[in-house]
Design a protein around this motif. Structure first.
Motif, PDB file in Angstrom:
ATOM      1  N   VAL A 110       0.856  -1.190   0.000  1.00 41.13           N
ATOM      2  CA  VAL A 110       0.000   0.000   0.000  1.00 41.13           C
ATOM      3  C   VAL A 110       0.888   1.234   0.000  1.00 41.13           C
ATOM      4  O   VAL A 110       1.813   1.348   0.810  1.00 41.13           O
ATOM      5  CB  VAL A 110      -0.918   0.014   1.244  1.00 41.13           C
ATOM      6  N   PHE A 111       0.612   2.182  -0.913  1.00 42.15           N
ATOM      7  CA  PHE A 111       1.437   3.373  -1.041  1.00 42.15           C
ATOM      8  C   PHE A 111       0.608   4.646  -0.970  1.00 42.15           C
ATOM      9  O   PHE A 111       0.900   5.639  -1.627  1.00 42.15           O
ATOM     10  CB  PHE A 111       2.246   3.307  -2.336  1.00 42.15           C
ATOM     11  N   SER A 112      -0.422   4.612  -0.164  1.00 43.54           N
ATOM     12  CA  SER A 112      -1.262   5.778   0.080  1.00 43.54           C
ATOM     13  C   SER A 112      -1.576   5.839   1.564  1.00 43.54           C
ATOM     14  O   SER A 112      -1.755   4.804   2.205  1.00 43.54           O
ATOM     15  CB  SER A 112      -2.563   5.700  -0.726  1.00 43.54           C
ATOM     16  N   ASP A 113      -1.632   7.046   2.091  1.00 39.36           N
ATOM     17  CA  ASP A 113      -2.018   7.203   3.487  1.00 39.36           C
ATOM     18  C   ASP A 113      -3.407   7.845   3.547  1.00 39.36           C
ATOM     19  O   ASP A 113      -3.990   8.162   2.506  1.00 39.36           O
ATOM     20  CB  ASP A 113      -0.969   8.019   4.259  1.00 39.36           C
ATOM     21  N   PRO A 114      -3.982   8.029   4.732  1.00 38.71           N
ATOM     22  CA  PRO A 114      -5.334   8.564   4.820  1.00 38.71           C
ATOM     23  C   PRO A 114      -5.505   9.954   4.221  1.00 38.71           C
ATOM     24  O   PRO A 114      -6.641  10.391   3.976  1.00 38.71           O
ATOM     25  CB  PRO A 114      -5.599   8.594   6.341  1.00 38.71           C
ATOM     26  N   ARG A 224       2.129   1.407  10.735  1.00 43.47           N
ATOM     27  CA  ARG A 224       2.077   1.343   9.283  1.00 43.47           C
ATOM     28  C   ARG A 224       3.207   2.189   8.709  1.00 43.47           C
ATOM     29  O   ARG A 224       3.274   3.388   8.944  1.00 43.47           O
ATOM     30  CB  ARG A 224       0.728   1.850   8.754  1.00 43.47           C
ATOM     31  N   ILE A 225       4.103   1.532   7.976  1.00 45.70           N
ATOM     32  CA  ILE A 225       5.145   2.233   7.239  1.00 45.70           C
ATOM     33  C   ILE A 225       4.699   2.284   5.787  1.00 45.70           C
ATOM     34  O   ILE A 225       4.683   1.254   5.102  1.00 45.70           O
ATOM     35  CB  ILE A 225       6.506   1.525   7.367  1.00 45.70           C
ATOM     36  N   ALA A 277       8.218   9.324   6.148  1.00 43.82           N
ATOM     37  CA  ALA A 277       7.354  10.496   5.996  1.00 43.82           C
ATOM     38  C   ALA A 277       5.883  10.155   6.173  1.00 43.82           C
ATOM     39  O   ALA A 277       5.079  11.011   6.557  1.00 43.82           O
ATOM     40  CB  ALA A 277       7.577  11.138   4.624  1.00 43.82           C
ATOM     41  N   HIS A 278       5.501   8.901   5.891  1.00 43.17           N
ATOM     42  CA  HIS A 278       4.093   8.501   5.974  1.00 43.17           C
ATOM     43  C   HIS A 278       3.909   7.320   6.934  1.00 43.17           C
ATOM     44  O   HIS A 278       3.087   6.442   6.696  1.00 43.17           O
ATOM     45  CB  HIS A 278       3.564   8.153   4.584  1.00 43.17           C
ATOM     46  N   THR A 279       4.686   7.328   8.001  1.00 38.29           N
ATOM     47  CA  THR A 279       4.590   6.273   9.014  1.00 38.29           C
ATOM     48  C   THR A 279       3.678   6.736  10.142  1.00 38.29           C
ATOM     49  O   THR A 279       3.724   7.889  10.557  1.00 38.29           O
ATOM     50  CB  THR A 279       5.988   5.939   9.563  1.00 38.29           C
ATOM     51  N   GLY A 284      -4.675  -1.225  17.539  1.00 41.22           N
ATOM     52  CA  GLY A 284      -5.907  -1.941  17.253  1.00 41.22           C
ATOM     53  C   GLY A 284      -6.045  -2.456  15.842  1.00 41.22           C
ATOM     54  O   GLY A 284      -6.973  -3.203  15.538  1.00 41.22           O
ATOM     55  N   GLU A 285      -5.103  -2.084  14.947  1.00 41.79           N
ATOM     56  CA  GLU A 285      -5.192  -2.492  13.541  1.00 41.79           C
ATOM     57  C   GLU A 285      -4.360  -3.727  13.229  1.00 41.79           C
ATOM     58  O   GLU A 285      -4.395  -4.239  12.113  1.00 41.79           O
ATOM     59  CB  GLU A 285      -4.771  -1.339  12.626  1.00 41.79           C
ATOM     60  N   GLY A 286      -3.598  -4.200  14.204  1.00 35.47           N
ATOM     61  CA  GLY A 286      -2.787  -5.390  13.977  1.00 35.47           C
ATOM     62  C   GLY A 286      -1.504  -5.074  13.226  1.00 35.47           C
ATOM     63  O   GLY A 286      -1.231  -3.923  12.868  1.00 35.47           O
ATOM     64  N   PRO A 287      -0.701  -6.093  12.962  1.00 39.30           N
ATOM     65  CA  PRO A 287       0.575  -5.902  12.256  1.00 39.30           C
ATOM     66  C   PRO A 287       0.372  -5.415  10.821  1.00 39.30           C
ATOM     67  O   PRO A 287      -0.694  -5.576  10.230  1.00 39.30           O
ATOM     68  CB  PRO A 287       1.212  -7.299  12.274  1.00 39.30           C
ATOM     69  N   ASP A 288       1.409  -4.842  10.277  1.00 39.48           N
ATOM     70  CA  ASP A 288       1.412  -4.318   8.906  1.00 39.48           C
ATOM     71  C   ASP A 288       1.734  -5.466   7.946  1.00 39.48           C
ATOM     72  O   ASP A 288       2.892  -5.760   7.665  1.00 39.48           O
ATOM     73  CB  ASP A 288       2.476  -3.222   8.816  1.00 39.48           C
ATOM     74  N   GLU A 289       0.699  -6.101   7.436  1.00 43.29           N
ATOM     75  CA  GLU A 289       0.899  -7.308   6.624  1.00 43.29           C
ATOM     76  C   GLU A 289       1.649  -7.026   5.321  1.00 43.29           C
ATOM     77  O   GLU A 289       2.399  -7.874   4.834  1.00 43.29           O
ATOM     78  CB  GLU A 289      -0.452  -7.964   6.323  1.00 43.29           C
ATOM     79  N   GLY A 290       1.454  -5.843   4.736  1.00 40.74           N
ATOM     80  CA  GLY A 290       2.136  -5.539   3.479  1.00 40.74           C
ATOM     81  C   GLY A 290       3.641  -5.436   3.639  1.00 40.74           C
ATOM     82  O   GLY A 290       4.404  -5.990   2.835  1.00 40.74           O
ATOM     83  N   VAL A 291       4.084  -4.733   4.679  1.00 40.10           N
ATOM     84  CA  VAL A 291       5.522  -4.615   4.927  1.00 40.10           C
ATOM     85  C   VAL A 291       6.103  -5.954   5.368  1.00 40.10           C
ATOM     86  O   VAL A 291       7.209  -6.327   4.964  1.00 40.10           O
ATOM     87  CB  VAL A 291       5.802  -3.512   5.960  1.00 40.10           C
ATOM     88  N   LEU A 292       5.359  -6.704   6.177  1.00 37.64           N
ATOM     89  CA  LEU A 292       5.836  -8.027   6.594  1.00 37.64           C
ATOM     90  C   LEU A 292       5.986  -8.956   5.392  1.00 37.64           C
ATOM     91  O   LEU A 292       6.935  -9.745   5.322  1.00 37.64           O
ATOM     92  CB  LEU A 292       4.879  -8.633   7.623  1.00 37.64           C
TER      93      LEU A 292
END
Length: 310
Positions: A110-114, A224-225, A277-279, A284-292
């Motif tokens: 994922v390469f977008s933040d809120p 989330r990184i 910059a976007h970390t 409550g959201e759990g681990p960052d599956e994309g980076v893992l």
């Protein structure tokens, strides 16, 4: 007292994939144009004990410079062009290497933040699916490998990694870890790029083990990184790399400060997470599956290269 530097006191940081950065005259520190969000992450990292397990795998932070000291207009692909009107001071991960070979690996799916505009979200999703990012969590970007004959870095642009397909990732990584034959006894030269097998394989094993440890530390956190990278650095100078490999036998097992040990004892590689910059923290959201996923892919790719050479 907050440190202060002017452009006349610093030099351009001439490493592939690090446009706009400068280094102090002694080379020990880099000055990176940054948005406030990245500075805030580093400040949180320093004071939050919940992030202590991740600290050894992130560049050491030495503060920030006042706004307008360094400025740079960049488009990060999420929020459009913006002026970075402050800078952060970090350790130079290439400091102590004679000829640093460097590779920046973009992590995550994922390469977008809120705060990313909807049109950029769609564009970033298309880019992730068109490259290796969506399926593997990694995308190779710029890298440099020093020539054994000229001693100069041979740079490979970001476009190379962006064009790779999933089945080509292993070959792409091999381009960054070329293996040279032993030196010819008469000429004293080996192949034009790469370390000899006896040196390269231990370096790869050490890097693989470090990525495993980064994965373990990150899996225990809820954060989330987005748009971050894994930076790989290893020594291209044959003699210095071989000396470093010999020191690896005394690498203290289980030592959480092993990256400091690498610098003090001049081990032949360094692996760290960079670009925050976007970390954000994500309780409550759990681990960052994309980076893992990306870290798992890197472990497999490094193990694959080790198998090829062994």
């Amino acid at each position: 007292m907050q440190p202060s530097y002017t452009n006349s006191q610093t030099l351009p940081f001439k490493v592939a994939g690090h446009a706009g950065m400068r280094t102090t005259a002694d080379g020990a520190l880099v000055i990176k144009p940054a948005w406030p969000s990245e500075r805030q992450f580093y400040e949180l990292l320093v004071r939050d004990q919940g992030l202590a397990s991740l600290r050894p795998f992130i560049p050491r932070f030495f503060g920030s410079l006042p706004p307008s000291t360094h400025t740079l207009d960049l488009d990060d692909g999420m929020s459009g062009p913006r002026r970075r009107n402050e800078s952060i001071i970090l350790e130079n991960l290439c400091y102590g290497f004679i000829k640093p070979n460097t590779l920046d690996v973009k992590l995550g799916t994922v390469f977008s933040d809120p705060f990313t505009p909807p049109e950029k979200v769609l564009r970033n999703q298309r880019t992730a699916r068109a490259t290796t990012s969506y399926a593997t969590g990694v995308r190779l970007t710029e890298f440099q490998v020093h020539s054994n004959t000229s001693g100069a870095p041979v740079c490979t642009p970001k476009s190379y990694g962006k064009a790779l397909q999933v089945h080509e990732l292993a070959a792409g990584l091999a381009q960054f870890f070329p293996a040279a034959c032993d030196r010819d006894p008469e000429s004293g030269r080996g192949e034009s790029l790469g370390l000899p097998h006896r040196t390269l394989v231990p370096v790869l094993r050490g890097m693989r083990d470090t990525v495993v440890r980064i994965r373990e530390a990150y899996a225990a956190l809820e954060m989330r990184i987005v748009g971050g990278s894994l930076l790989l650095v290893y020594e291209a100078d044959w003699a210095r790399a071989e000396e470093g490999v010999k020191r690896m036998v005394s690498w203290p097992a289980g030592n959480d400060d092993h990256m400091d040990y690498c610098q003090v004892h001049r081990l032949p590689f360094c692996v760290k997470l960079v670009d925050f910059a976007h970390t954000r923290m994500a309780p409550g959201e759990g681990p960052d599956e994309g980076v893992l996923l990306g870290l798992d892919t890197m472990v497999k790719l490094l193990e694959g290269r080790i198998a090829q050479l062994s």
